[in-house]
Design a protein around this motif. Structure first.
Motif, PDB file in Angstrom:
ATOM      1  N   PHE A  53       0.820  -1.242  -0.028  1.00  0.00           N
ATOM      2  CA  PHE A  53      -0.007   0.122   0.091  1.00  0.00           C
ATOM      3  C   PHE A  53       0.923   1.342   0.073  1.00  0.00           C
ATOM      4  O   PHE A  53       0.293   2.387  -0.091  1.00  0.00           O
ATOM      5  CB  PHE A  53      -1.077  -0.095   0.985  1.00  0.00           C
ATOM      6  CG  PHE A  53      -2.082  -1.087   0.978  1.00  0.00           C
ATOM      7  CD1 PHE A  53      -3.061  -0.992  -0.184  1.00  0.00           C
ATOM      8  CD2 PHE A  53      -2.123  -2.284   1.824  1.00  0.00           C
ATOM      9  CE1 PHE A  53      -3.881  -1.792  -0.161  1.00  0.00           C
ATOM     10  CE2 PHE A  53      -3.101  -2.983   1.526  1.00  0.00           C
ATOM     11  CZ  PHE A  53      -4.167  -2.994   0.526  1.00  0.00           C
TER      12      PHE A  53
ATOM     13  N   GLN B  36       3.214   3.012  -5.016  1.00  0.00           N
ATOM     14  CA  GLN B  36       2.327   3.892  -5.859  1.00  0.00           C
ATOM     15  C   GLN B  36       1.970   3.203  -7.258  1.00  0.00           C
ATOM     16  O   GLN B  36       0.942   3.443  -7.641  1.00  0.00           O
ATOM     17  CB  GLN B  36       3.119   5.399  -6.102  1.00  0.00           C
ATOM     18  CG  GLN B  36       2.039   6.460  -6.843  1.00  0.00           C
ATOM     19  CD  GLN B  36       0.909   6.539  -6.250  1.00  0.00           C
ATOM     20  OE1 GLN B  36       1.027   6.882  -4.889  1.00  0.00           O
ATOM     21  NE2 GLN B  36      -0.270   7.003  -6.756  1.00  0.00           N
TER      22      GLN B  36
ATOM     23  N   LEU C 263      -0.993   0.892  -7.042  1.00  0.00           N
ATOM     24  CA  LEU C 263      -2.265   1.619  -6.649  1.00  0.00           C
ATOM     25  C   LEU C 263      -2.747   2.364  -8.221  1.00  0.00           C
ATOM     26  O   LEU C 263      -3.987   2.535  -8.527  1.00  0.00           O
ATOM     27  CB  LEU C 263      -2.013   2.875  -5.684  1.00  0.00           C
ATOM     28  CG  LEU C 263      -1.718   2.211  -4.228  1.00  0.00           C
ATOM     29  CD1 LEU C 263      -1.551   3.758  -3.439  1.00  0.00           C
ATOM     30  CD2 LEU C 263      -2.574   1.428  -3.877  1.00  0.00           C
ATOM     31  N   THR C 264      -1.667   2.885  -8.877  1.00  0.00           N
ATOM     32  CA  THR C 264      -2.083   3.419 -10.349  1.00  0.00           C
ATOM     33  C   THR C 264      -2.555   2.151 -11.087  1.00  0.00           C
ATOM     34  O   THR C 264      -3.563   2.328 -11.809  1.00  0.00           O
ATOM     35  CB  THR C 264      -0.668   3.853 -10.817  1.00  0.00           C
ATOM     36  OG1 THR C 264      -0.291   4.880 -10.206  1.00  0.00           O
ATOM     37  CG2 THR C 264      -1.113   4.420 -12.317  1.00  0.00           C
TER      38      THR C 264
ATOM     39  N   ALA D 155      -4.322  -0.424 -10.031  1.00  0.00           N
ATOM     40  CA  ALA D 155      -5.494  -0.845  -9.746  1.00  0.00           C
ATOM     41  C   ALA D 155      -6.613   0.286 -10.100  1.00  0.00           C
ATOM     42  O   ALA D 155      -7.590   0.020 -10.524  1.00  0.00           O
ATOM     43  CB  ALA D 155      -5.572  -0.832  -7.929  1.00  0.00           C
TER      44      ALA D 155
ATOM     45  N   LYS E 297       0.562  -9.377  -3.124  1.00  0.00           N
ATOM     46  CA  LYS E 297      -0.088  -8.839  -4.298  1.00  0.00           C
ATOM     47  C   LYS E 297      -1.466  -9.668  -4.962  1.00  0.00           C
ATOM     48  O   LYS E 297      -2.406  -9.131  -5.344  1.00  0.00           O
ATOM     49  CB  LYS E 297       0.915  -8.413  -5.346  1.00  0.00           C
ATOM     50  CG  LYS E 297       1.571  -7.455  -4.730  1.00  0.00           C
ATOM     51  CD  LYS E 297       2.997  -7.028  -5.779  1.00  0.00           C
ATOM     52  CE  LYS E 297       3.670  -5.840  -5.065  1.00  0.00           C
ATOM     53  NZ  LYS E 297       4.909  -5.637  -5.813  1.00  0.00           N
TER      54      LYS E 297
END
Length: 294
Positions: free
Chosen positions: A66, A69, A72-73, A75, A264
Motif C-alpha cells: 500500500f 504507488q 495503486l496506479t 489498480a 499482491k
C-alpha cells in the motif's frame, strides 16, 4: 405428498457431499497457501516452510504494497477498465439481444445478423491486425484499447436473447396494444424480468476484465498504463533484484519476494471475492435459463 428418502438416497447424498467437500478442500488449499505465505515471516516464506497457515505472523508485505504507488496506479486502471467494460458490454448485449430474440417473421434480417454474431465467434481477429487497428484509432496507451476490442460479447448476446425468448410474448403483446414503444417494452418489461441473466453476464464481464493481463502487455505504452494483472504478471516474471540503496536492503530483509508476490495476488483477488457472494443467487438460474435453445 412428501416422498420419504430411502437408505440408498442417503448413501448417494453422502457420496456426493463427500466428493464435493474434497473438491472444495483441493480448491481452497492453493488459496490458503498464498494467503499464509503473504502473512508469514520473510525468512520462513523464502525457505518454503509455509503450508496453509502463517508462520511468524507479519503484515510487512501489505504495508509495502500500500506504499507502492505503481500498484495503486495499476489498480486505478483496472477499476476504470472494469467500469467502462461493464457499462459498454451490457448496453451492447441488451440492445443487440432484444431484436435478435424476435422471430424471423417479426425481424426479417435476423438470420443475417445471427450469422454475423456466430461467425465472429468462430473466427476471432488475429492479434497483429487488431494491434494496427487500435493504433490507427489512436487508442494505444488508453483504457479504451482494453475495453473497445472486446465490447461485443457474442456468447453473452446468445445467452441474453435466449433468456428474452423465455419471457411470455403475451406481456409484450399487451404492452404493444396499450401503445408502449419498443424502447419502453425493452426497458420496462424485458430488462426488469431479466435480472438473473444480467447479473450473470455482468459477473462474467467483471471477472474477465479484472483478470485479463495479455492485452495490457500489447496495448500499453508505458508501465503506468498497465492494468493490475499485467503489472502483477510483470512483477512475477521480471522481478528486479538490483539493489540500489540502503533502504532497499532493509526492505528486502523485511519482505521477501515470495511473500510480496503472494500478498499482491491476495489483493487482486479481494474485489472478486467480495462481489461473487452477492451475485451468486442470480448466477445458476441465469446461466441455465440462457443456455438452451438457439
Amino acid at each position: 405428498m412428501k416422498i420419504r428418502a430411502t437408505r440408498q438416497d442417503f448413501a448417494i447424498d453422502a457420496v456426493i457431499y463427500t466428493v464435493l467437500a474434497l473438491l472444495a478442500i483441493i480448491t481452497m488449499i492453493p488459496l490458503l497457501n498464498i494467503m499464509a505465505v503473504s502473512l508469514s515471516d520473510s525468512a520462513k516464506a523464502t525457505a518454503g516452510l509455509v503450508t496453509i497457515y502463517p508462520l511468524g505472523l507479519s503484515f510487512k508485505t501489505y504495508e509495502t504494497i500500500f506504499k507502492d504507488q505503481a500498484i495503486l496506479t495499476a489498480a486505478g486502471v483496472s477499476l476504470q477498465r472494469v467500469f467502462w467494460a461493464l457499462l459498454i458490454n451490457m448496453a451492447i448485449v441488451i440492445l443487440a439481444s432484444y431484436p435478435l430474440s424476435k422471430t424471423n417473421k417479426a425481424f426479417r434480417s435476423r438470420g443475417v445478423y445471427m450469422w454475423i454474431v456466430i461467425g465472429t465467434m468462430l473466427f476471432s481477429p488475429a492479434i497483429i491486425p487488431l494491434f494496427f487497428t487500435v493504433r490507427d484509432l489512436d487508442m494505444l496507451g488508453t483504457v479504451w484499447a482494453l475495453v473497445i476490442p472486446g465490447a461485443v460479447g457474442q456468447f453473452y448476446i446468445i445467452l441474453m436473447l435466449n433468456y428474452f425468448r423465455s419471457i411470455p410474448a403475451e406481456l409484450e403483446e399487451s404492452a404493444s396494444i396499450d401503445g408502449a414503444s419498443p424502447w419502453r417494452r425493452l426497458f420496462q418489461i424485458y430488462v426488469p424480468l431479466s435480472k438473473p441473466i444480467i447479473a450473470t453476464i455482468a459477473l462474467f464481464v467483471v471477472v474477465g476484465h479484472w483478470n485479463a493481463y495479455y492485452d495490457g502487455l500489447i496495448f500499453a505504452i508505458r508501465t503506468e498504463d498497465y492494468p493490475l494483472q499485467t503489472y502483477i504478471q510483470q512483477l512475477v516474471v521480471n522481478y528486479d533484484t538490483t539493489i540500489r540503496d540502503l533502504e532497499q536492503v532493509k526492505s528486502l530483509l523485511a519482505v521477501s519476494n515470495r511473500s510480496l508476490t503472494a500478498a499482491k495476488l491476495v489483493v487482486t483477488m479481494i474485489p472478486i471475492l467480495v462481489i461473487y457472494p452477492f451475485m451468486q443467487k442470480y448466477f445458476i438460474s441465469g446461466i441455465m435459463l440462457g443456455s438452451v435453445k438457439e
